[in-house]
Design an enzyme around this catalytic site. Structure first.
Site, PDB file in Angstrom:
ATOM      1  N   ASP A  85       0.977  55.563 -22.829  1.00 47.75           N
ATOM      2  CA  ASP A  85       0.447  54.252 -22.452  1.00 47.75           C
ATOM      3  C   ASP A  85       0.949  53.184 -23.425  1.00 47.75           C
ATOM      4  O   ASP A  85       1.330  53.492 -24.558  1.00 47.75           O
ATOM      5  CB  ASP A  85      -1.089  54.270 -22.504  1.00 47.75           C
TER       6      ASP A  85
HETATM    7  N1  URA Z   1      -3.193  60.417 -22.313  1.00 43.17           N
HETATM    8  C1  URA Z   1      -3.574  59.122 -22.279  1.00 43.17           C
HETATM    9  O1  URA Z   1      -4.674  58.806 -21.886  1.00 43.17           O
HETATM   10  N2  URA Z   1      -2.691  58.209 -22.674  1.00 43.17           N
HETATM   11  C2  URA Z   1      -1.463  58.503 -23.162  1.00 43.17           C
HETATM   12  O2  URA Z   1      -0.702  57.600 -23.532  1.00 43.17           O
HETATM   13  C3  URA Z   1      -1.089  59.849 -23.187  1.00 43.17           C
HETATM   14  C4  URA Z   1      -1.977  60.795 -22.764  1.00 43.17           C
END
Ligand code: URA
Length: 230
Positions: free
Chosen positions: A100
């Site tokens: 993310d």
């Molecule tokens: N899980 C999440 O919630 N975000 C990420 O960036 C990676 C795994």
């Protein structure tokens, strides 16, 4: 391959730009400046651009210690993208899976499409270790809940490995990579993630790579990934 493809693969410009470079005699192939865009070359050819020797390899593999504030994409109209942090002119690199925008940590980037495909395939169960900070105290039974399949609206997670660090921080090891998976798993036990970092992707860790920096994988690391030591 053709000389113009060799140069565009290395990020030296579009097909028309590199044709111009060749025409102007700025590219020497095996010491000769009279090359043509279609001149056949390969990885072992000695090619100089403005006197500087180029190095071609079919595949490149980078480990990025991703900072927050970058999206996992090749391009974006408005936001900064992880590819800006990769010290390569190649235009065919792609991230392996995604983190993310606000997540930090280990992100593999390569133009080896076959390996990329294999590593994101649910069949291969690459272990991914996340460090998370939470907005509330973790419940006593968090490990029990996260260690069993959890039914979400769009998928059921596989049992995860959980290790509590403090009342409000923990490691979670998962082998899948669904959208917001770690955040959703902690939400399921009543905590919101306030900080998330991926510390390991299979055998890869950031080590002393600073946040925002990238390095090429070692041959040993590439071999481990290819042999499936995940
Ligand atoms: N899980 C999440 O919630 N975000 C990420 O960036 C990676 C795994």
């Amino acid at each position: 391959m053709r000389l113009d493809k060799y140069l565009t693969d290395l990020g030296k410009g579009s097909r028309s730009t590199v044709k111009e470079l060749i025409k102007k005699g700025r590219v020497r192939v095996e010491g000769v400046a009279k090359a043509k865009p279609e001149t056949p070359v390969d990885e072992t050819s000695v090619i100089l651009l403005d006197g500087e020797q180029l190095k071609y390899s079919t595949y490149e593999y980078y480990l990025l210690n991703k900072p927050a504030g970058y999206v996992t994409a090749r391009t974006d109209d408005r936001k900064k993208v992880v590819m800006e942090l990769i010290p390569s002119g190649r235009t065919d690199l792609s991230p392996v899976g995604r983190l993310d925008e606000d997540t930090e940590g280990v992100l593999l980037i390569t133009n080896d499409g076959e390996l990329n495909h294999r590593l994101v395939s649910p069949k291969h169960h690459v272990k991914k270790t996340y460090y998370a900070e939470l907005d509330a105290d973790l419940p006593e039974n968090a490990g029990e809940i996260l260690g069993q399949p959890i039914e979400f609206s769009d998928f059921t997670s596989l049992p995860a490995e959980y290790e509590k660090i403090t009342a409000r921080s923990a490691y979670l090891i998962i082998t899948e990579g669904k959208f917001h998976q770690v955040k959703r798993m902690f939400h399921h036990v009543g905590c919101e993630v306030t900080y998330l970092r991926r510390d390991a992707f299979g055998p890869l860790t950031a080590g002393d790579l600073a946040v925002g920096e990238a390095r090429e994988l070692t041959e040993e690391e590439v071999a481990l990934l290819k042999k499936g030591h995940l």
